[in-house]
Design a protein around this motif. Structure first.
Motif, mmCIF file in Angstrom:
data_model
loop_
_atom_site.group_PDB
_atom_site.id
_atom_site.type_symbol
_atom_site.label_atom_id
_atom_site.label_comp_id
_atom_site.label_asym_id
_atom_site.label_seq_id
_atom_site.Cartn_x
_atom_site.Cartn_y
_atom_site.Cartn_z
ATOM 1 N N VAL A 214 -12.741 -0.584 -6.794
ATOM 2 C CA VAL A 214 -11.550 -1.447 -6.949
ATOM 3 C C VAL A 214 -11.949 -2.825 -7.458
ATOM 4 N N LYS B 48 -5.480 3.518 -11.408
ATOM 5 C CA LYS B 48 -4.657 4.428 -10.594
ATOM 6 C C LYS B 48 -4.980 5.892 -10.918
ATOM 7 N N GLY C 124 -7.710 7.350 -9.088
ATOM 8 C CA GLY C 124 -7.492 7.515 -7.651
ATOM 9 C C GLY C 124 -7.760 6.274 -6.829
ATOM 10 N N GLU D 100 -6.447 2.705 -5.452
ATOM 11 C CA GLU D 100 -5.173 2.028 -5.205
ATOM 12 C C GLU D 100 -5.298 0.522 -5.436
ATOM 13 N N ASP E 38 -4.835 -3.348 -4.881
ATOM 14 C CA ASP E 38 -4.702 -4.115 -3.644
ATOM 15 C C ASP E 38 -4.064 -5.466 -3.909
ATOM 16 N N THR F 123 -5.371 -7.380 -6.889
ATOM 17 C CA THR F 123 -4.889 -6.863 -8.182
ATOM 18 C C THR F 123 -3.580 -7.534 -8.559
ATOM 19 N N MET G 119 5.095 -1.549 -2.010
ATOM 20 C CA MET G 119 3.833 -0.792 -1.932
ATOM 21 C C MET G 119 3.176 -0.903 -0.560
#
Length: 634
Positions: free
Chosen positions: A262, A289, A292, A294, A296, A299, A326
């Motif tokens: 990430v 995405k 896989g 996600e 945070d 971001t 989200m």
């Protein structure tokens, strides 16, 4: 023979923690304890005596004899204790006020023993003290460490890594890199954590070239990069504005078998958003995405901050709602970005509503939040409201920092209140807050506006004596002050000073000097400056040409004024309201009414609305004509 008995564990732990907190800053100034003389009943001070005292936990005796402990005696004691780092740490905790015994040799020996401890902090602190106080180059320190390592029969190379880390924590990038090369010469391979700490330091200090040099050396030495290493290098590329290469670097990671995480994707997204390239950022977002991973809070903060800087506030606000959907919790960074955006737009009501929302969600307004509002209130001239916020901030236990004082000082300087600005400067210094270049530049600016150039020059000299290097903004402020006060010769001396200090002048520097010449009617000299700008690769702007046009027009040299106007249009600059007003003023002064009327029509035809200055020039010209006609009638 038994080596030594371990002392009481609780007492040992307490003393150890004391030494752990003993950092390199302690080396600067140590309070001296009274020197105790050794009683005549005590045996002569030998290694055996010291070891016996340690073995029997007679720490009061060690403390008593510490002022008389020589480096050679301490060295031999440390060598005997080389297999017991905890006991060595305990011994050293009794010596911080007596650094005479911890010379280069003994400190190096201690480091080569302390490295065995679970925490590297004691070793790093000792090395920092050594770097700070020893009159030795980093090569000498490195070589002494190598000798000490052999003396205590330490097989590890970790002590060299610790030296590099010590330099990194002291923010000494050149010395850290030199030690890296010393390790390479010795055939020692630094560990990846050390390399990462160096890369991180180079990135923070914007030494991107050094980062690439080190990265290339790591590759040659077959030091396997971690995900953290790659994330730093992706960040380096983003900082250099090489976004496409940063994106490609992610593929390079995968080829080498390191999975981007990430943080990797967030770094690239942040780089794109920082430059307003949201389409590219969204593409990375989708890839992230798809893999896989996600998104945070970080971001979304990158998108929100970037959109706010571009003035796209509604989109930024929409993303805040998206975060809630989200299940992501916004933080102070999220709200501060939105507050900053609305403050810059001048919509303080909306900004304050976000502050209220932030507090209602249990997120405390930070010093950054207050600084944003104080700055916005000053920009709107709402001094009273700004003072109330400062009072509120202090009531909540927040102390103004350098940014707060810079905002206040700059705000009062903009208002021309030199007295209040200088008073805040004195308060800032008294509170131990280091003034920055921004602080000094604001003060130089207001002193120039108040014709207090002796004080401005004295402040400029003081800055250099304190080791600060003036930047282009400060030079421009001082040059402007001297030009505005008719000291054009002094202003040119400052231009020479810039060249000597390798501070490159810009179009503002030259425009200010040109305006200074034009005020004195020296338009030809101003024209020469325009040519000099071009020779130095500095592009003249609207102000450069308008300054010359105004200078020629005030003298009534309309042929030259229109020639500059034509030159300006040739290189792609359209005339502005300032251009037309200057030309109209010159034509009216020369009583060229018909030409002035044609120019006024052209101005309106091009969609430029005349302002008060335009009409004032025409009215003054008409009054002159009336006076002339009246005189003829008489």
């Amino acid at each position: 023979m038994k080596l030594l008995k371990i002392v009481n564990s609780k007492h040992l732990k307490r003393r150890t923690l004391n030494f752990l907190s003993y950092s390199y800053s302690s080396c600067v100034s140590q309070p001296q304890t009274p020197s105790f003389s050794i009683p005549s009943t005590v045996p002569p001070l030998t290694e055996s005596t010291i070891l016996h005292s340690i073995e029997s936990s007679q720490w009061h005796f060690i403390k008593q004899v510490a002022p008389h402990l020589t480096p050679s005696l301490l060295s031999s004691t440390l060598t005997t204790l080389r297999h017991n780092p905890q006991l060595v740490l305990h011994l050293l905790s009794h010596l911080p006020n007596h650094p005479h015994s911890l010379d280069l040799t003994t400190s190096s020996l201690a480091v080569c023993i302390l490295y065995r401890l679970p925490s590297p902090k004691p070793s790093i602190n000792l090395l920092q003290c050594l770097i700070f106080s020893a009159n030795a180059t980093n090569r000498i320190i490195f070589d002494e460490l190598a000798l000490a390592r052999d003396r205590v029969d330490a097989k590890t190379t970790l002590v060299f890594d610790l030296l590099v880390r010590a330099y990194c924590e002291l923010k000494k990038p050149n010395e850290a890199l030199e030690c890296f090369y010393f390790m390479k010469e010795k055939g020692v391979v630094p560990n990846i954590e050390t390399c990462n700490q160096m890369l991180s330091l180079f990135l923070k200090l914007n030494r991107t070239q050094m980062a690439w040099v080190l990265y290339a050396e790591m590759f040659r030495m077959k030091i396997r990069s971690s995900a953290y290493t790659f994330n730093i290098m992706v960040n380096v590329l983003c900082k250099e504005g090489k976004l496409k290469k940063a994106k490609e670097f992610i593929g390079h990671m995968e080829v080498l078998g390191v999975k981007p995480n990430v943080v990797t994707y967030n770094t690239v997204i942040h780089g794109y958003c920082l430059r307003g390239k949201f389409q590219g950022a969204r593409a990375i977002f989708q890839t992230m995405k798809h893999k896989g991973l996600e998104p945070d809070c970080y971001t979304y903060n990158s998108f929100i901050s970037g959109l706010c800087k571009e003035g796209r506030l509604e989109e930024a606000s929409g993303l805040l709602c998206k975060m809630s959907e989200m299940g992501l919790v916004p933080n102070a960074v999220t709200y501060n970005a939105l507050i900053d955006g609305y403050c810059n737009k001048g919509d303080l009501d909306k900004a304050f509503s976000y502050r209220d929302e932030m507090i209602s969600k249990g997120i405390m307004a930070s010093l950054v939040t207050y600084n944003l509002f104080i700055h916005a209130l000053f920009m709107e001239g709402r001094m009273g409201d700004a003072d109330n916020l400062i009072k509120e901030m202090r009531e909540k236990g927040m102390r103004p920092d350098a940014v707060t004082y810079n905002i206040l000082i700059n705000g009062y300087c903009r208002c021309g209140d030199a007295k209040r600005a200088l008073s805040l400067f004195d308060e800032m210094v008294q509170k131990g807050i280091q003034p920055t270049l921004v602080t000094y530049t604001s003060l130089i600016y207001v002193l120039g506006k108040r014709n207090r150039m002796k004080e401005a020059d004295a402040l400029f000299n003081k800055i250099q004596q304190e080791g600060l290097l003036p930047d282009i903004i400060m030079f421009n402020a001082l040059i402007d002050g001297h030009c505005a006060n008719g000291n054009i010769d002094h202003a040119f001396q400052l231009l020479k000073g810039m060249d000597n200090m390798k501070v490159l002048p810009d179009e503002i520097t030259y425009n200010t000097l040109m305006q200074g010449y034009c005020r004195e009617g020296k338009v030809e000299e101003a024209r020469q400056l325009l040519d000099e700008m071009k020779r130095r690769g500095i592009k003249p702007d609207h102000i450069s040409y308008n300054t010359l046009i105004s200078g020629y027009s005030k003298r009534g040299d309309m042929k030259d004024a229109f020639r500059v106007r034509d030159e300006m249009m040739t290189i792609g600059f359209d005339p502005t309201i300032l251009t037309y007003n200057a030309l109209l003023q010159g034509l009216c002064k020369n009583r060229e009414g018909e030409h002035a009327e044609e120019l006024l029509k052209e101005m309106v035809r091009k969609g430029i609305t005349p302002d008060d200055s335009t009409y004032l020039s025409i009215i003054e010209a008409m009054e002159k004509v009336d006076d002339l006609v009246g005189n003829d009638d008489k």
